[in-house]
Enzyme design. Structure first.
Site, PDB file in Angstrom:
ATOM      1  CB  CYS A  16      -0.887  -0.025   1.245  1.00 60.27           C
ATOM      2  SG  CYS A  16      -1.952   1.435   1.389  1.00 60.27           S
TER       3      CYS A  16
ATOM      4  CG  HIS B 293      -5.638  -2.417  -0.981  1.00 61.39           C
ATOM      5  ND1 HIS B 293      -4.577  -3.039  -0.344  1.00 61.39           N
ATOM      6  CD2 HIS B 293      -5.408  -1.083  -0.882  1.00 61.39           C
ATOM      7  CE1 HIS B 293      -3.760  -2.096   0.139  1.00 61.39           C
ATOM      8  NE2 HIS B 293      -4.228  -0.902  -0.187  1.00 61.39           N
ATOM      9  CD  GLU B 294      -6.475   1.260  -3.808  1.00 64.66           C
ATOM     10  OE1 GLU B 294      -6.592   2.287  -3.115  1.00 64.66           O
ATOM     11  OE2 GLU B 294      -5.399   0.633  -3.900  1.00 64.66           O
TER      12      GLU B 294
ATOM     13  CG  HIS C  71      -7.253   2.960   1.202  1.00 67.93           C
ATOM     14  ND1 HIS C  71      -6.460   3.200   2.304  1.00 67.93           N
ATOM     15  CD2 HIS C  71      -6.467   2.272   0.334  1.00 67.93           C
ATOM     16  CE1 HIS C  71      -5.256   2.675   2.113  1.00 67.93           C
ATOM     17  NE2 HIS C  71      -5.235   2.097   0.922  1.00 67.93           N
TER      18      HIS C  71
END
Ligand code: NI
Length: 191
Positions: free
Chosen positions: A98, A140-141, A144
């Site tokens: 990341c 993953h994004e 965020h």
């Protein structure tokens, strides 16, 4: 314009992002800047909270993984106000990094197939199903934008092992070859 990337320890990375208004000023420019920032740092995805904006938007270009999956050549997308509506399949491990966690890589379990609803860069509503590495990057994004980071998925034992590295990031004591803002000094570094 290349934007500085916030690193681990910055409270913005822990906030649940808010929806992007369709009249958000400078949306097109923000998207361009996010791609430029991501490419400059050699990432495959970047979410707005990582550049200090607690907004539900992330960009992905999975082309670096074209050797693993041919279909990822040119897999370039913008996700605005995304909602993952379904995750399917048996979780699989993949080594993730990341841009907000320089020098840390961890094997993370995630589901292989996801269905996501979002608006694209032209604010057209879409619903798509993705699998493999694309589904991996999207999850993953997406995390965020929920204030979740990838190390939240590792065991407490593994977390203890990388505690020293995490503290180094908090103090800005890691070498990074892209523009960052470390929480300790709030300064931009241009290594
Ligand atoms: Ni990330």
């Amino acid at each position: 314009m290349i934007l500085p990337i916030l690193t681990y320890g910055n409270p913005i990375l822990r906030q649940k992002a808010t929806d992007v208004d369709k009249d958000y000023p400078g949306l097109k420019e923000l998207i361009e800047n996010m791609f430029e920032t991501m490419y400059n740092a050699q990432g495959a995805g970047l979410a707005a909270p990582q550049v200090g904006l607690s907004l539900k938007i992330f960009v992905v270009d999975a082309t670096p993984f074209r050797k693993d999956e041919k279909k990822l050549e040119g897999f370039k997308k913008v996700f605005i106000n995304p909602v993952i509506v379904e995750k399917q399949g048996k979780e699989w491990l993949f080594n993730e990094g990341c841009l907000s966690f320089p020098e840390i890589r961890e094997n993370i379990w995630r589901k292989p197939v996801i269905t996501i609803k979002y608006y694209d860069e032209n604010l057209i509503s879409r619903e798509e199903t993705h699998d493999g590495i694309a589904a991996r990057i999207i999850q993953h994004e997406y995390d965020h934008t929920e204030g979740i980071v990838f190390i939240d998925h590792i065991t407490p034992f593994k977390r203890r092992i990388i505690r020293g590295k995490l503290n180094s990031i908090k103090k800005g004591q890691v070498r990074v070859d892209y523009k960052t803002i470390f929480p300790a000094n709030k300064q931009k570094s241009f290594n």
